[in-house]
Design a protein around this motif. Structure first.
Motif, PDB file in Angstrom:
ATOM      1  N   GLN A  69     -25.407 -63.958 -66.542  1.00 12.73           N
ATOM      2  CA  GLN A  69     -26.667 -64.040 -65.806  1.00 12.73           C
ATOM      3  C   GLN A  69     -26.463 -63.575 -64.367  1.00 12.73           C
ATOM      4  O   GLN A  69     -27.255 -62.798 -63.826  1.00 12.73           O
ATOM      5  N   LYS A  70     -25.405 -64.044 -63.745  1.00  7.84           N
ATOM      6  CA  LYS A  70     -25.088 -63.651 -62.365  1.00  7.84           C
ATOM      7  C   LYS A  70     -24.811 -62.156 -62.270  1.00  7.84           C
ATOM      8  O   LYS A  70     -25.364 -61.462 -61.416  1.00  7.84           O
ATOM      9  N   ARG A  71     -23.975 -61.644 -63.172  1.00  7.98           N
ATOM     10  CA  ARG A  71     -23.614 -60.223 -63.149  1.00  7.98           C
ATOM     11  C   ARG A  71     -24.847 -59.345 -63.327  1.00  7.98           C
ATOM     12  O   ARG A  71     -25.079 -58.410 -62.554  1.00  7.98           O
ATOM     13  N   LEU A 122     -27.134 -59.425 -60.257  1.00  6.61           N
ATOM     14  CA  LEU A 122     -26.599 -58.630 -59.149  1.00  6.61           C
ATOM     15  C   LEU A 122     -26.693 -57.131 -59.414  1.00  6.61           C
ATOM     16  O   LEU A 122     -26.712 -56.339 -58.470  1.00  6.61           O
ATOM     17  N   GLU A 123     -26.792 -56.743 -60.684  1.00 13.27           N
ATOM     18  CA  GLU A 123     -26.994 -55.332 -61.034  1.00 13.27           C
ATOM     19  C   GLU A 123     -28.466 -54.924 -60.911  1.00 13.27           C
ATOM     20  O   GLU A 123     -28.810 -53.778 -61.166  1.00 13.27           O
ATOM     21  N   GLY A 124     -29.340 -55.859 -60.534  1.00 16.32           N
ATOM     22  CA  GLY A 124     -30.738 -55.535 -60.299  1.00 16.32           C
ATOM     23  C   GLY A 124     -31.667 -55.778 -61.472  1.00 16.32           C
ATOM     24  O   GLY A 124     -32.709 -55.128 -61.586  1.00 16.32           O
ATOM     25  N   ASN A 125     -31.315 -56.716 -62.338  1.00 19.77           N
ATOM     26  CA  ASN A 125     -32.151 -57.058 -63.486  1.00 19.77           C
ATOM     27  C   ASN A 125     -32.777 -58.438 -63.299  1.00 19.77           C
ATOM     28  O   ASN A 125     -32.202 -59.299 -62.638  1.00 19.77           O
ATOM     29  N   ILE A 126     -33.938 -58.634 -63.906  1.00 20.22           N
ATOM     30  CA  ILE A 126     -34.519 -59.968 -64.013  1.00 20.22           C
ATOM     31  C   ILE A 126     -33.977 -60.553 -65.309  1.00 20.22           C
ATOM     32  O   ILE A 126     -34.122 -59.950 -66.374  1.00 20.22           O
ATOM     33  N   VAL A 127     -33.333 -61.709 -65.219  1.00 20.64           N
ATOM     34  CA  VAL A 127     -32.648 -62.284 -66.374  1.00 20.64           C
ATOM     35  C   VAL A 127     -33.357 -63.562 -66.820  1.00 20.64           C
ATOM     36  O   VAL A 127     -33.608 -64.463 -66.020  1.00 20.64           O
ATOM     37  N   ILE A 128     -33.674 -63.611 -68.119  1.00 14.72           N
ATOM     38  CA  ILE A 128     -34.251 -64.799 -68.736  1.00 14.72           C
ATOM     39  C   ILE A 128     -33.168 -65.414 -69.618  1.00 14.72           C
ATOM     40  O   ILE A 128     -32.579 -64.723 -70.445  1.00 14.72           O
ATOM     41  N   SER A 129     -32.932 -66.702 -69.428  1.00 11.34           N
ATOM     42  CA  SER A 129     -31.861 -67.362 -70.178  1.00 11.34           C
ATOM     43  C   SER A 129     -32.416 -68.529 -70.985  1.00 11.34           C
ATOM     44  O   SER A 129     -33.627 -68.726 -71.069  1.00 11.34           O
ATOM     45  N   GLY A 136     -27.430 -66.099 -77.548  1.00 10.89           N
ATOM     46  CA  GLY A 136     -26.074 -66.453 -77.967  1.00 10.89           C
ATOM     47  C   GLY A 136     -25.960 -67.944 -78.154  1.00 10.89           C
ATOM     48  O   GLY A 136     -26.872 -68.712 -77.852  1.00 10.89           O
ATOM     49  N   SER A 137     -24.814 -68.356 -78.628  1.00  9.45           N
ATOM     50  CA  SER A 137     -24.564 -69.780 -78.842  1.00  9.45           C
ATOM     51  C   SER A 137     -24.480 -70.496 -77.506  1.00  9.45           C
ATOM     52  O   SER A 137     -23.792 -70.039 -76.582  1.00  9.45           O
ATOM     53  N   THR A 138     -25.162 -71.645 -77.426  1.00 11.18           N
ATOM     54  CA  THR A 138     -25.131 -72.406 -76.182  1.00 11.18           C
ATOM     55  C   THR A 138     -23.786 -73.083 -75.934  1.00 11.18           C
ATOM     56  O   THR A 138     -23.594 -73.690 -74.885  1.00 11.18           O
ATOM     57  N   LYS A 139     -22.845 -72.939 -76.863  1.00 11.78           N
ATOM     58  CA  LYS A 139     -21.501 -73.452 -76.579  1.00 11.78           C
ATOM     59  C   LYS A 139     -20.785 -72.570 -75.553  1.00 11.78           C
ATOM     60  O   LYS A 139     -19.773 -72.969 -74.995  1.00 11.78           O
ATOM     61  N   PHE A 140     -21.355 -71.383 -75.275  1.00  2.00           N
ATOM     62  CA  PHE A 140     -20.761 -70.458 -74.305  1.00  2.00           C
ATOM     63  C   PHE A 140     -21.473 -70.538 -72.957  1.00  2.00           C
ATOM     64  O   PHE A 140     -21.772 -69.538 -72.319  1.00  2.00           O
ATOM     65  N   LYS A 141     -21.751 -71.755 -72.496  1.00  2.00           N
ATOM     66  CA  LYS A 141     -22.500 -71.964 -71.251  1.00  2.00           C
ATOM     67  C   LYS A 141     -21.897 -71.200 -70.077  1.00  2.00           C
ATOM     68  O   LYS A 141     -22.624 -70.540 -69.326  1.00  2.00           O
ATOM     69  N   ASP A 142     -20.589 -71.273 -69.895  1.00  2.00           N
ATOM     70  CA  ASP A 142     -19.954 -70.584 -68.763  1.00  2.00           C
ATOM     71  C   ASP A 142     -20.174 -69.080 -68.840  1.00  2.00           C
ATOM     72  O   ASP A 142     -20.386 -68.427 -67.806  1.00  2.00           O
ATOM     73  N   ASP A 143     -20.149 -68.524 -70.049  1.00  2.00           N
ATOM     74  CA  ASP A 143     -20.375 -67.085 -70.211  1.00  2.00           C
ATOM     75  C   ASP A 143     -21.835 -66.722 -69.940  1.00  2.00           C
ATOM     76  O   ASP A 143     -22.117 -65.664 -69.372  1.00  2.00           O
ATOM     77  N   PHE A 144     -22.765 -67.592 -70.339  1.00  2.00           N
ATOM     78  CA  PHE A 144     -24.177 -67.372 -70.008  1.00  2.00           C
ATOM     79  C   PHE A 144     -24.348 -67.272 -68.500  1.00  2.00           C
ATOM     80  O   PHE A 144     -25.001 -66.351 -67.996  1.00  2.00           O
ATOM     81  N   LEU A 145     -23.768 -68.225 -67.772  1.00  2.00           N
ATOM     82  CA  LEU A 145     -23.914 -68.251 -66.323  1.00  2.00           C
ATOM     83  C   LEU A 145     -23.257 -67.036 -65.674  1.00  2.00           C
ATOM     84  O   LEU A 145     -23.811 -66.443 -64.742  1.00  2.00           O
ATOM     85  N   LYS A 146     -22.083 -66.653 -66.172  1.00  2.00           N
ATOM     86  CA  LYS A 146     -21.371 -65.489 -65.636  1.00  2.00           C
ATOM     87  C   LYS A 146     -22.165 -64.202 -65.859  1.00  2.00           C
ATOM     88  O   LYS A 146     -22.335 -63.384 -64.951  1.00  2.00           O
TER      89      LYS A 146
END
Length: 102
Positions: free
Chosen positions: A24-26, A29-36, A12-22
């Protein structure tokens, strides 16, 4: 606990940094390995715009897609830019599942 974890690459667009972090956390916590993304060029990481760096990062992100089972697109307000569109096309071409925030 030892488990089989799904690997998800965020796009996604890096202008959505807060959404990336949100997201990634979600997803973590659901049990996935997340690459950002490594840098948020549209959110202040100006190093992205130096010579050859953007091209390197775009190529690196495709390698991150190669490592993933699935791609999750941060498309706040339905926005998908050219780089993200290219990543989605690449993910589909390589047989990855693509999911969207919106």
């Amino acid at each position: 606990m030892v488990g089989k974890y799904k690997v998800i690459t965020l796009c996604g667009s890096t202008k959505f940094k807060d959404d990336f972090l949100k997201e990634q956390k979600r997803l973590t916590l659901e049990g996935n390995i997340v690459i950002s993304v490594g840098l948020f060029g549209h959110s202040g990481n100006d190093e992205v715009w130096t010579e050859n760096t953007k091209e390197m990062l775009d190529d690196m992100h495709k390698r991150k897609i190669d490592m993933a089972d699935e791609v999750f697109v941060i498309n706040k307000g339905g926005y998908i830019g050219e780089s993200t569109k290219s990543e989605i096309e690449y993910a589909i071409k390589t047989g990855k599942k693509v999911s969207y925030m919106e």
